[in-house]
Design a protein around this motif. Structure first.
Motif, PDB file in Angstrom:
ATOM      1  N   LYS A   1      48.692 -12.440 -31.082  1.00 59.63           N
ATOM      2  CA  LYS A   1      47.312 -12.935 -31.098  1.00 59.63           C
ATOM      3  C   LYS A   1      46.339 -11.807 -30.778  1.00 59.63           C
ATOM      4  O   LYS A   1      46.571 -11.007 -29.886  1.00 59.63           O
ATOM      5  N   GLY A   2      45.252 -11.782 -31.537  1.00 51.76           N
ATOM      6  CA  GLY A   2      44.223 -10.771 -31.333  1.00 51.76           C
ATOM      7  C   GLY A   2      44.448  -9.490 -32.108  1.00 51.76           C
ATOM      8  O   GLY A   2      43.554  -8.650 -32.191  1.00 51.76           O
ATOM      9  N   LEU A   3      45.640  -9.331 -32.707  1.00 54.68           N
ATOM     10  CA  LEU A   3      45.948  -8.111 -33.451  1.00 54.68           C
ATOM     11  C   LEU A   3      45.476  -8.250 -34.897  1.00 54.68           C
ATOM     12  O   LEU A   3      45.720  -9.265 -35.546  1.00 54.68           O
ATOM     13  N   GLU A   4      44.811  -7.225 -35.394  1.00 50.83           N
ATOM     14  CA  GLU A   4      44.345  -7.197 -36.773  1.00 50.83           C
ATOM     15  C   GLU A   4      44.847  -5.948 -37.480  1.00 50.83           C
ATOM     16  O   GLU A   4      44.948  -4.885 -36.870  1.00 50.83           O
ATOM     17  N   CYS A   5      45.145  -6.097 -38.755  1.00 48.18           N
ATOM     18  CA  CYS A   5      45.491  -4.962 -39.603  1.00 48.18           C
ATOM     19  C   CYS A   5      44.593  -5.001 -40.830  1.00 48.18           C
ATOM     20  O   CYS A   5      44.359  -6.071 -41.397  1.00 48.18           O
ATOM     21  N   ILE A   6      44.074  -3.827 -41.227  1.00 51.75           N
ATOM     22  CA  ILE A   6      43.189  -3.790 -42.383  1.00 51.75           C
ATOM     23  C   ILE A   6      43.649  -2.730 -43.372  1.00 51.75           C
ATOM     24  O   ILE A   6      44.243  -1.718 -42.999  1.00 51.75           O
ATOM     25  N   VAL A   7      43.363  -2.997 -44.648  1.00 52.46           N
ATOM     26  CA  VAL A   7      43.742  -2.116 -45.757  1.00 52.46           C
ATOM     27  C   VAL A   7      42.482  -1.784 -46.545  1.00 52.46           C
ATOM     28  O   VAL A   7      41.692  -2.678 -46.880  1.00 52.46           O
ATOM     29  N   LEU A   8      42.294  -0.503 -46.853  1.00 53.82           N
ATOM     30  CA  LEU A   8      41.112  -0.064 -47.583  1.00 53.82           C
ATOM     31  C   LEU A   8      41.217  -0.501 -49.044  1.00 53.82           C
ATOM     32  O   LEU A   8      42.008   0.030 -49.815  1.00 53.82           O
ATOM     33  N   ASP A   9      40.375  -1.454 -49.416  1.00 53.76           N
ATOM     34  CA  ASP A   9      40.409  -2.017 -50.762  1.00 53.76           C
ATOM     35  C   ASP A   9      39.624  -1.172 -51.760  1.00 53.76           C
ATOM     36  O   ASP A   9      40.091  -0.897 -52.867  1.00 53.76           O
TER      37      ASP A   9
ATOM     38  N   ASP B   1      33.903 -12.022 -35.776  1.00 56.24           N
ATOM     39  CA  ASP B   1      35.211 -12.697 -35.760  1.00 56.24           C
ATOM     40  C   ASP B   1      36.261 -11.851 -35.048  1.00 56.24           C
ATOM     41  O   ASP B   1      37.092 -12.376 -34.297  1.00 56.24           O
ATOM     42  N   SER B   2      36.228 -10.539 -35.272  1.00 55.11           N
ATOM     43  CA  SER B   2      37.189  -9.657 -34.616  1.00 55.11           C
ATOM     44  C   SER B   2      36.976  -9.650 -33.104  1.00 55.11           C
ATOM     45  O   SER B   2      37.945  -9.660 -32.330  1.00 55.11           O
ATOM     46  N   ILE B   3      35.716  -9.638 -32.678  1.00 59.30           N
ATOM     47  CA  ILE B   3      35.418  -9.664 -31.240  1.00 59.30           C
ATOM     48  C   ILE B   3      35.925 -10.956 -30.621  1.00 59.30           C
ATOM     49  O   ILE B   3      36.525 -10.953 -29.540  1.00 59.30           O
ATOM     50  N   LYS B   4      35.706 -12.071 -31.295  1.00 59.00           N
ATOM     51  CA  LYS B   4      36.164 -13.363 -30.764  1.00 59.00           C
ATOM     52  C   LYS B   4      37.684 -13.392 -30.640  1.00 59.00           C
ATOM     53  O   LYS B   4      38.226 -13.885 -29.646  1.00 59.00           O
ATOM     54  N   ARG B   5      38.372 -12.867 -31.659  1.00 59.99           N
ATOM     55  CA  ARG B   5      39.834 -12.832 -31.575  1.00 59.99           C
ATOM     56  C   ARG B   5      40.290 -11.963 -30.411  1.00 59.99           C
ATOM     57  O   ARG B   5      41.262 -12.287 -29.717  1.00 59.99           O
ATOM     58  N   SER B   6      39.598 -10.864 -30.190  1.00 57.66           N
ATOM     59  CA  SER B   6      39.928  -9.990 -29.068  1.00 57.66           C
ATOM     60  C   SER B   6      39.725 -10.712 -27.741  1.00 57.66           C
ATOM     61  O   SER B   6      40.562 -10.622 -26.834  1.00 57.66           O
ATOM     62  N   ILE B   7      38.628 -11.434 -27.609  1.00 57.00           N
ATOM     63  CA  ILE B   7      38.326 -12.161 -26.371  1.00 57.00           C
ATOM     64  C   ILE B   7      39.359 -13.247 -26.106  1.00 57.00           C
ATOM     65  O   ILE B   7      39.746 -13.501 -24.954  1.00 57.00           O
TER      66      ILE B   7
END
Length: 699
Positions: A114-122, A400-406
């Motif tokens: 939970k809270g972990l994100e992965c991103i790919v340069l599109d 959204d990323s900040i909320k997931r982190s919190i």
């Protein structure tokens, strides 16, 4: 005179950058790949198809690492140390996953992170001309231009996000010479699949860190999910079965954090005389305090392990970087100029840096509980403003990323929090009680008489506002704030998130109230930094960068900014003390190293390796070194052969690579990677991970 000075700066900076034609130098943008350099030196064509495939296979992992897809079903490979926080999150006193490792035998056993994100340069779009057209309508006032530029960037990011349904960021390159819009595909459901024991992932520990030969299986596997199913991935890196030999052409695709190769002489002096000494002072004291805490019990050791390992790594890296800046030969590429345009700004920053570092960067409030409180407070406050007027990190595209982190439910240990916050508050206490040193540059203890006569509040007044009227000790205040706070409960954080600014203002949580109280000083220091240092320094570097780009075009690469980059090189050893260091180690070498150190920690392979030693092929490749240009943030990057197959996993650099922040030298600087053969050998013969073996090797 200033124009002559800027030209001298440009030449001194570019001499190093153009050396990419002769050495394996450069952290290149995929949109400006080193096609000609690789063709000229290695007779290999970097085609658009090859570049697109590698780019779309590469991942930015969380907030500080790199990774790659290695199967069509969303399987992600990165370092053990990059994924260590997730292992610690799932650990308990009964099962320390950092120590014991983990393997999910089925998809159902894979653990949510939970809270972990992965991103790919599109995709990428150059918007430099668009921004310059907007800002050119204003006079040259730095503050007005910066404000308009930021408002325009915010608008572009929001419009592009709405149009593409992707995460959009405008990224600055060449210190303001170019602006590119990056569109990212984001994965927010990431699950843990496999990780080995800490004793083999970090074999050799701190003594062998940044050294070579090395013997680490610094690897872990995760999986990206969409709609509760493994993500369907079109672009992924296939596993190489061709082996590795010296002089093979190799590439690294990853997200290097920060380099300062374009810095002027005076800016590097600031790094040498202020930034690194200050950072090392903090790291030394934290290492001592964390180590003492760890020695008190096995449970303490488990709880503080990730923090302690990180501090040790940062400390050793900072020492190497400082030693690089203290080496006279480095300065030959940065000649002392008649008038360095950065000198006045850096002089003022020297007086101001600690206040900015302690308050706005949060070094005086080192605890997860405080970081959560600050995020909650600032998110509520910033959402009350128009999007373009917010602090950059709180604009709509990041909410959204900040909320997931919190709402990340990783365990937060009260005793560890008190330990860390007590120490950092004590550091602030020491700083505010030091005698003010008179200076000819502004007021005593001030930071910029040359910048409008700025005078911050006296240090003792700053301390009183932080420590309250009754003046508790740092330890007493830390206990009050941590023990009295309910923010370690995710449900409490959710309620504050839902309640917005009203809930924050009405909260009686002591850490929320504390975060509100120190925020006025923090914001002031941030504004002063951005207005009186960052903006004018950016303007100077932008002017330098534009002249460099006009003169040399795509023959130069920008400093690293934690954006996707490509570096090229070869598998190659190096000489040290008259001895040639072979580029590839093997399993037999690991056991020999352990035996020579009498199997004492940190040279003690885990029980699983000792019990299965006879099953292992002793000649299996373990770690290898290459000439690729890398830096912190590249951890977890795939090492790729000319076919676009993965042959290794970057996890470190050798001791000579630590000055890569400022200059690249091919003679001894090396990138250190885990050999794919040892990963496969251990999965088969030690961890019985047949499901995983089949997935990564299937054609």
């Amino acid at each position: 005179k200033m124009k002559r000075t800027l030209f001298a700066v440009i030449i001194s900076i570019t001499v190093l950058s153009l050396s990419a034609s002769f050495a394996d130098e450069g952290m290149w943008l995929f949109e400006n790949a080193p096609v000609n350099q690789v063709k000229t030196k290695y007779n290999f064509n970097l085609t658009d198809e090859w570049l697109d495939h590698v780019r779309l296979s590469s991942i930015r992992f969380g907030r500080g690492g790199s990774a790659s897809f290695v199967s069509p079903r969303g399987l992600i490979m990165t370092n053990h140390h990059v994924g260590a926080a997730q292992l610690q999150m799932h650990s308990t006193p009964e099962n320390d996953m950092l120590k014991n490792g983990f393997y999910a035998k089925t998809l159902a056993d894979e653990l949510p992170c939970k809270g972990l994100e992965c991103i790919v340069l599109d995709s990428v779009k150059d918007i430099t001309a668009e921004l310059e057209k907007v800002t050119s309508m204003l006079p040259s006032d730095v503050g007005d231009v910066t404000k308009l530029r930021n408002e325009t960037i915010s608008k572009i990011e929001q419009e592009e996000a709405n149009k593409s349904n992707l995460h959009c960021e405008v990224v600055t390159f060449f210190q303001g010479g170019k602006y590119h819009l990056y569109r990212y595909k984001k994965y927010t459901d990431i699950r843990l699949v496999w990780a080995p024991e800490q004793d083999i992932a970090a074999f050799g520990g701190d003594p062998d860190n940044y050294e070579y030969p090395r013997f680490c299986v610094d690897c872990s596997f995760f999986r990206a999910y969409e709609n509760n199913k493994p993500a369907e991935i079109k672009h992924y890196l296939k596993w190489s079965t061709d082996g590795v030999k010296e002089n093979d052409l190799v590439f690294v695709s990853g997200h290097p954090g920060t380099t300062n190769r374009a810095f002027t002489h005076s800016h590097l002096e600031f790094q040498r005389d202020v930034f690194f000494p200050e950072r090392l002072s903090r790291l030394y004291r934290r290492e001592v305090i964390y180590s003492a805490f760890a020695e008190r019990s096995l449970e303490n050791k488990r709880r503080i392990a990730h923090d302690l390992d990180a501090v040790k790594n940062y400390r050793k890296r900072a020492i190497g970087q400082l030693e690089g800046l203290q080496t006279p030969s480095l300065w030959k590429s940065k000649p002392i100029l008649e008038q360095d345009p950065m000198s006045e700004a850096c002089k003022g920053l020297s007086y101001f840096y600690k206040e900015y570092c302690y308050f706005e960067l949060g070094e005086a409030f080192n605890s997860q509980t405080f970081r959560l409180a600050r995020q909650l407070v600032r998110l509520a406050q910033e959402k009350e403003k128009p999007n373009a007027e917010r602090l950059r990190e709180y604009r709509d595209g990041n909410i959204d990323s900040i909320k997931r982190s919190i709402l990340n439910d990783s365990p937060i240990y009260e005793d560890v929090e008190i330990l860390k916050l007590s120490d950092s508050l004590s550091m602030l206490y020491e700083f505010t009680h030091k005698e003010l040193i008179p200076s000819s540059y502004g007021v005593a203890g001030g930071y910029g008489g040359g910048y409008g006569g700025i005078v911050h509040n006296p240090k003792k007044a700053l301390l009183q506002r932080t420590f309250e009227e009754e003046q508790p000790s740092p330890k007493e205040l830390a206990v009050k704030l941590i023990s009295g706070s309910k923010l370690r409960d995710v449900a409490v954080r959710q309620k504050l998130l839902d309640g917005g600014i009203e809930a924050i203002n009405e909260s009686d949580d002591p850490m929320i109230k504390f975060a509100i109280k120190v925020d006025s000083d923090s914001r002031k220091f941030r504004k002063d930094y951005e207005t009186h240092f960052d903006a004018p320094m950016t303007k100077i570097y932008t002017d330098i960068a534009k002249k460099r780009l006009k003169e040399f075009g795509n023959k130069i690469y920008p400093d690293a900014t934690f954006t996707l980059r490509l570096s090229y090189g070869i598998v190659k050893g190096y000489e040290e003390s008259g001895k040639y260091i072979q580029p590839v180690t093997n399993i037999a070498g690991m056991f020999k190293r352990a035996e020579s150190m009498k199997f004492k920690e940190p040279f003690n392979p885990p029980k699983s390796w000792l019990e299965n030693k006879t099953k292992l092929d002793p000649n299996t490749g373990f770690n290898l070194v290459t000439t690729n240009d890398i830096i912190g943030g590249n951890s977890g990057s795939p090492l790729i052969n000319a076919k676009g197959e993965v042959i290794g996993l970057v996890f470190d650099g050798n001791i000579y690579s630590l000055s890569n922040n400022f200059i690249y030298t091919e003679t001894q600087s090396r990138c250190v990677s885990v050999h794919v053969d040892v990963i496969l050998e251990s999965l088969k013969k030690i961890y019985n991970a047949e499901r995983l073996v089949k997935e990564i090797t299937e054609k």
